[in-house]
Design a protein around this motif. Structure first.
Motif, PDB file in Angstrom:
ATOM      1  N   GLU A  41      -4.991   9.831  -6.459  1.00 49.68           N
ATOM      2  CA  GLU A  41      -4.814   8.391  -6.614  1.00 49.68           C
ATOM      3  C   GLU A  41      -4.751   7.970  -8.086  1.00 49.68           C
ATOM      4  OE1 GLU A  41      -7.353   9.263  -2.945  1.00 49.68           O
ATOM      5  OE2 GLU A  41      -7.448   9.806  -5.051  1.00 49.68           O
ATOM      6  N   TYR A  51      -4.983   6.157  -1.043  1.00 45.73           N
ATOM      7  CA  TYR A  51      -4.296   4.857  -1.097  1.00 45.73           C
ATOM      8  C   TYR A  51      -4.240   4.372  -2.533  1.00 45.73           C
ATOM      9  CZ  TYR A  51      -3.945   3.286   3.817  1.00 45.73           C
ATOM     10  OH  TYR A  51      -3.602   3.115   5.123  1.00 45.73           O
ATOM     11  N   ALA A  70       0.853  -1.193   0.000  1.00 41.56           N
ATOM     12  CA  ALA A  70       0.000   0.000   0.000  1.00 41.56           C
ATOM     13  C   ALA A  70       0.889   1.243   0.000  1.00 41.56           C
ATOM     14  CB  ALA A  70      -0.905   0.009   1.229  1.00 41.56           C
ATOM     15  N   ARG A  83       0.691   5.577   0.171  1.00 42.51           N
ATOM     16  CA  ARG A  83      -0.118   6.766   0.456  1.00 42.51           C
ATOM     17  C   ARG A  83       0.201   7.820  -0.595  1.00 42.51           C
ATOM     18  NH1 ARG A  83       0.345   7.686   6.178  1.00 42.51           N
ATOM     19  NH2 ARG A  83       0.511   6.124   5.885  1.00 42.51           N
TER      20      ARG A  83
END
Length: 188
Positions: free
Chosen positions: A34, A74, A26, A28
């Motif tokens: 995103e 994310y 994952a 950030r």
């Protein structure tokens, strides 16, 4: 496994970033970037995935379909160790999600679960930071795209909501679903 157990096991482990075996992690991103980061990473030939959900937006004169990230800020990448720096150096990337400074790989089945939840279903969803406590009945969905999926039920204002934990990611998904689509399989 609870969120605390995942963190505790992460404290005992080293980074799970591997030299030759690609694994999911994952990342950030800066707010509302995103999809942009996904495009930039794909240009670098890095496998990147943003779980998107389709939402109907109603305006005064029309209704339009809108895509929104399931988990704000994310993005998920499938990388090997040599690709780490290329991800970090990408515009609008804020960093990798780590547990006590260790990079913990996200199992393939959790990525597939997010794929099943997002564009393949029209259920109302909400990503909730952290892992929810054990509350209510354990159930299994008996019909639809999510058939066979198990989780916990919570009641809010007359609606039943099915909770599915994604422990490695550190988020839970809260789905609105009619009670007649559920089979009770136990009590916690």
């Amino acid at each position: 496994m609870s969120h605390a157990a995942v963190i505790a096991s992460a404290q005992k482990k080293e980074d799970q970033l591997h030299e030759t075996e690609a694994r999911w992690f994952a990342v950030r991103t800066k707010a509302k970037s995103e999809k942009y980061v996904q495009v930039l990473l794909q240009k670098k030939h890095i496998v990147a995935y943003v779980p998107l959900q389709r939402l109907m937006k109603r305006y005064k004169k029309c209704t339009k379909m809108h895509e929104k990230p399931l988990i704000n800020s994310y993005i998920f990448v499938k990388i090997i160790k040599p690709e780490y720096l290329r991800v970090i150096e990408t515009e609008n990337v804020a960093g990798f999600i780590k547990f006590d400074r260790a990079m913990i790989a996200i199992p393939e089945n959790e990525i597939e679960l997010m794929r099943r939840f997002t564009l393949e279903t029209e259920l109302e969803m909400e990503a909730i930071p952290g892992i929810m406590p054990d509350v209510g009945d354990q159930v299994e969905i008996k019909a639809g795209n999510l058939m066979g999926l198990k989780g916990r039920v919570m009641e809010f204002k007359g609606k039943r909501r099915l909770l599915v934990e994604l422990e490695t990611v550190g988020y839970s998904l809260l789905i609105t679903i009619d009670a007649h689509f559920l089979n009770k399989v136990g009590r916690l």
